[in-house]
Design an enzyme around this catalytic site. Structure first.
Site, short mmCIF file in Angstrom:
data_model
loop_
_atom_site.label_atom_id
_atom_site.label_comp_id
_atom_site.label_asym_id
_atom_site.label_seq_id
_atom_site.Cartn_x
_atom_site.Cartn_y
_atom_site.Cartn_z
N TYR A 1 21.33 24.68 22.29
CA TYR A 1 22.56 24.87 23.05
C TYR A 1 22.25 25.50 24.39
CZ TYR A 1 27.10 26.82 24.39
OH TYR A 1 28.24 27.17 25.07
N LYS B 1 22.70 23.82 28.23
CA LYS B 1 23.50 24.42 29.30
C LYS B 1 22.67 24.61 30.57
CE LYS B 1 27.49 24.76 27.25
NZ LYS B 1 28.70 24.12 27.77
N SER C 1 27.24 27.88 30.81
CA SER C 1 27.22 29.11 30.02
C SER C 1 26.15 30.03 30.59
CB SER C 1 26.91 28.80 28.55
OG SER C 1 26.63 29.99 27.82
#
Length: 253
Positions: free
Chosen positions: A159, A163, A146
């Protein structure tokens, strides 16, 4: 007719998180280019729907459910592939978890564990199991990361750094697996209109703010990310490994 550089005829691809969104679009596109696709996600019925749509269009696919946050489920998945005599050529690590939005100061360890178990441990163990089966004949592994891995998003701290770990993991695996002819690369999608991102895309105020940061002024569709994954799986990327490719509408520019 499929251009030879993108022809995956005779290849078998395993795509995780393939019951919807980027994963489903990727599974469908790889099948269109000749691969037999193993459609995997947590729910067998949802995987079967995607596999059925592929076979209805003349492609080859089968559904095998697995939760990549659970080591036992990954072992069972690869055990089933082995029992069926499947030679794996391509792995797309796409399944992800993002169960919490908010300050890291307030995050419960349960949500932290779920994020790390899927996004880091799951990608690592999937890659390890796939590579052990590819090392005799080579292959391609693509990790869906991401843009958050390069620019942490507010309210998505864990998160985001999970990533970032995927990007580093991609480089580490690429160096280790290159002698076996296994290429490992990453794709970094920006904001994409999927159910996974619906907390953002379905909030008009949030979207108004986000779109100001994207030069193209819109979210991507899953089908706009899948071609980049196809490229990295294909002979067209035969000299590409250890790289991260951004598809973000200009967000990181």
């Amino acid at each position: 007719m499929i251009p030879s550089l993108f022809d995956l005829t005779g290849k078998t691809a395993l795509v995780t998180g393939a019951s919807r969104g980027i994963g489903a679009s990727t599974a469908q596109l790889l099948a269109q280019c000749g691969a037999e696709v193993i459609v995997s996600s947590r729910r067998q019925d949802a995987c079967q729907e995607v596999a059925d749509s592929i076979t209805a269009g003349g492609g080859r696919a089968r559904a095998l459910a697995a939760h990549i946050g659970e080591i036992g489920a990954i072992d069972a998945l690869f055990g089933e592939l082995d029992s069926q005599g499947v030679r794996l050529d391509i792995l797309v690590n796409n399944a992800a978890a993002n169960p919490y939005h908010g300050p890291m100061l307030d995050m419960q360890l349960g949500a932290y564990d779920k994020t790390v178990e899927v996004n880091i441990r799951g990608y690592f163990y999937m890659t390890q199991q796939a590579a052990r089966r590819m090392r005799e004949h080579g292959g391609a592994i693509v990790n869906v990361a991401s843009v958050n891995g390069r620019r942490a998003a507010p309210g998505q701290g864990v998160y985001s750094f999970s990533k970032a770990a995927i990007l580093s993991m991609t480089e580490a695996w690429a160096r280790e697996l290159a002698p076996a002819g296994i290429r490992v690369n990453a794709v970094l999608p920006g904001l994409t209109d999927t159910k996974f991102a619906s907390a953002l895309t379905q909030n008009p105020d949030t979207m108004k703010q986000l779109l100001r940061t994207i030069p193209l002024g819109r979210a991507a569709q899953p089908g706009e990310i899948a071609p980049l994954i196809l490229f990295l799986c294909s002979p067209a990327a035969s000299y590409v490994t250890g790289a991260g490719f951004v598809a973000d509408g200009g967000y990181l520019a």
